[in-house]
Design a protein around this motif. Sequence first.
Motif, short mmCIF file in Angstrom:
data_model
loop_
_atom_site.label_atom_id
_atom_site.label_comp_id
_atom_site.label_asym_id
_atom_site.label_seq_id
_atom_site.Cartn_x
_atom_site.Cartn_y
_atom_site.Cartn_z
N THR A 124 -3.19 10.76 -1.47
CA THR A 124 -3.37 10.62 0.05
C THR A 124 -2.42 10.98 0.83
OG1 THR A 124 -3.45 8.42 1.65
CG2 THR A 124 -1.85 8.43 -0.46
N ASN A 125 -2.77 11.35 1.98
CA ASN A 125 -1.74 12.01 3.01
C ASN A 125 -1.09 11.11 3.90
OD1 ASN A 125 -4.30 11.70 4.00
ND2 ASN A 125 -3.66 13.47 5.64
N THR A 126 -0.64 9.80 3.24
CA THR A 126 0.19 8.96 3.90
C THR A 126 1.19 8.59 2.95
OG1 THR A 126 -1.66 8.27 5.56
CG2 THR A 126 0.32 6.75 5.29
N ALA A 127 2.44 8.12 3.18
CA ALA A 127 3.54 7.97 2.23
C ALA A 127 3.40 6.32 2.05
CB ALA A 127 4.82 8.14 2.85
N MET A 128 1.99 5.87 1.37
CA MET A 128 2.03 4.59 1.13
C MET A 128 1.35 4.48 -0.25
SD MET A 128 2.64 2.40 3.73
CE MET A 128 1.34 1.20 3.59
N SER A 129 1.87 3.57 -1.11
CA SER A 129 1.74 3.49 -2.66
C SER A 129 0.18 2.94 -2.63
CB SER A 129 2.57 2.65 -3.47
OG SER A 129 2.12 2.23 -4.61
N LEU A 130 -0.48 3.56 -3.48
CA LEU A 130 -2.08 3.10 -3.81
C LEU A 130 -1.88 2.64 -5.36
CD1 LEU A 130 -4.20 5.34 -2.12
CD2 LEU A 130 -3.67 3.11 -1.58
N ASP A 131 -0.82 2.21 -6.21
CA ASP A 131 -0.68 2.00 -7.45
C ASP A 131 -1.58 0.77 -7.93
OD1 ASP A 131 1.35 3.90 -7.31
OD2 ASP A 131 2.90 2.82 -8.05
N ALA A 181 -8.45 0.85 -11.12
CA ALA A 181 -9.43 1.67 -11.55
C ALA A 181 -9.24 2.04 -13.21
CB ALA A 181 -9.20 2.78 -10.86
N LEU A 182 -8.09 1.85 -13.77
CA LEU A 182 -7.85 2.06 -15.10
C LEU A 182 -8.43 1.06 -15.85
CD1 LEU A 182 -4.58 4.17 -14.80
CD2 LEU A 182 -6.70 4.87 -15.85
N VAL A 183 -7.76 -0.35 -15.38
CA VAL A 183 -8.03 -1.67 -16.34
C VAL A 183 -8.66 -2.28 -15.31
CG1 VAL A 183 -7.05 -3.26 -17.62
CG2 VAL A 183 -5.99 -0.91 -17.66
N PRO A 184 -10.20 -2.75 -15.36
CA PRO A 184 -10.73 -3.63 -14.52
C PRO A 184 -10.09 -5.05 -14.34
CG PRO A 184 -12.28 -2.59 -15.64
CD PRO A 184 -10.76 -2.10 -16.38
N GLY A 185 -9.75 -5.56 -13.24
CA GLY A 185 -9.18 -6.98 -13.22
C GLY A 185 -7.58 -6.74 -13.16
N ALA A 186 -7.05 -5.48 -13.05
CA ALA A 186 -5.57 -5.54 -13.03
C ALA A 186 -5.00 -5.54 -11.68
CB ALA A 186 -5.23 -3.89 -13.64
N GLY A 187 -5.78 -5.45 -10.64
CA GLY A 187 -5.43 -5.87 -9.35
C GLY A 187 -6.27 -6.28 -8.32
N PRO A 188 -6.03 -6.99 -7.52
CA PRO A 188 -7.17 -7.26 -6.38
C PRO A 188 -7.49 -6.33 -5.56
CG PRO A 188 -4.93 -8.36 -5.61
CD PRO A 188 -4.66 -7.58 -7.19
N ALA A 189 -8.96 -6.15 -5.29
CA ALA A 189 -9.14 -5.14 -4.37
C ALA A 189 -9.28 -5.79 -3.03
CB ALA A 189 -10.62 -4.72 -4.89
#
Length: 454
Positions: free
Chosen positions: A333-340, A346-354
């Motif tokens: 992304t071209n904004t200094a904001m984390s998307l971790d 995306a790697l592990v379904p359910g790992a984070g709320p969308a």
Amino acid sequence: MNTRLAALLAFAGALLAGSVSAAPQLDADLRAALQSRVDSNELASVIVGLTDGRDNATYAFFKTGGRAVDAQTIYEIGSVSKTFTGLLLAQAVKSGTARLDQPVAQLLDDYVIPEYKGRPITLLDLATQTSGLPRMPDNIRPARADNPYADYGETELKAFLGNHALTRQPGAMYEYSNVGTGLLGHALAKLANKPYETLIREQIGTPLGMPSTAITLTPSMRARLVQGHTAMGEPAANWDMNVLAGSGALRSNAHDMIRYVNAMMTAPSDTALALARRAQRPTDGKKGEHIGPFWHISTVRGKPVVWHNGMTGGYSSFVGFTGDGKVGVVILTNTAMSLDDLAMAALVPGAGPAIRQTVLAPDVLTDYAGEYELKPGVLLTVTPTATGSLTMQVSGQGKVRAFAVARDEFIARSNGATFSFKRSGNGEVDRVEGRQNGRLVSAKKRVPITTGND
């Protein structure tokens, strides 16, 4: 590079050249969450690349009418560059020109490298962020704050190392160090008698088919470079790195980075690629949390995930893959904001709320404007922006942007805070509750004085 290693790297890169008929899919909730962050002006654009080790797909998110981005668009990848430095080290070890336990001082005979009670800093110490060196050198004084590494050269690095005293034994504790990574990249370049960027191109970029991964922008890359933005959404300067290039100087695109991730996740166990991702030391003492040559290895919902992220003044990045080699992801992304959070999901379904964001009408945002008293003399000032967010600023602190996830509910990802505005019986906003790091604070909205009395 030896012939066998070159062949393996070329084979790994070629895996992505085949059919994409069974391209991996990005979860619909994640797609919606990503698009909402662009639509709400938190992010200028996002590119997501997915691979399953055979096929790949890219997903682009940008505002209607804004600059379109795709798999060829160039972004700064920041500290993801560290994993390239780790791969250079693994290649040197596999070729027999270096050892993991080798003191870095042996590669830099004209440097004074600090030791702790006779224990030297080794190449493995640097590659596992356990060198004992601090995050940043104490003699970095940039001429431009928005391009902090540009004028930090070999003279400054030598001076820092020659005057720095370690406070603990190398290898004893994890502490993220940009100067340590930069030192390793510089040392490997000295060992090969080639510039760091040349090593990246010859030993990684060319074998893997990554023509748009470099430090120096070619005319073609410059034309495809997208403008970076700060966390506040303002245009950001590009970062130029000097002697510390190994810590974060690379620019790349989703096309190249998917090839890179695919090569890492599918590499045979006896290769430099596999050595570069192999766990070497624990990080924070938690079971399953380790680091290899710069790749972090975490356990997420019971699954091992190998990953690294990066951020510069105007860009953010994430690369990672599951330990079983079934899923790999790249987010730029071209904004200094984390998307971790979304990368892990995306790697592990359910790992984070969308979590989806929304855009509230200007008259609704006006309801929240004002000063909220956290305690005597300490105010939270809330100001609506022209782009549909709120600016939040605590007395004496910097500003952050907060974005609506619902009416009266906001999130500020730059500092992990959430805000819930409360209304009185007549429907007017009169209070806000903020949560950060598990702590809840409440502040009343100050009533404007109209009588002129104190």
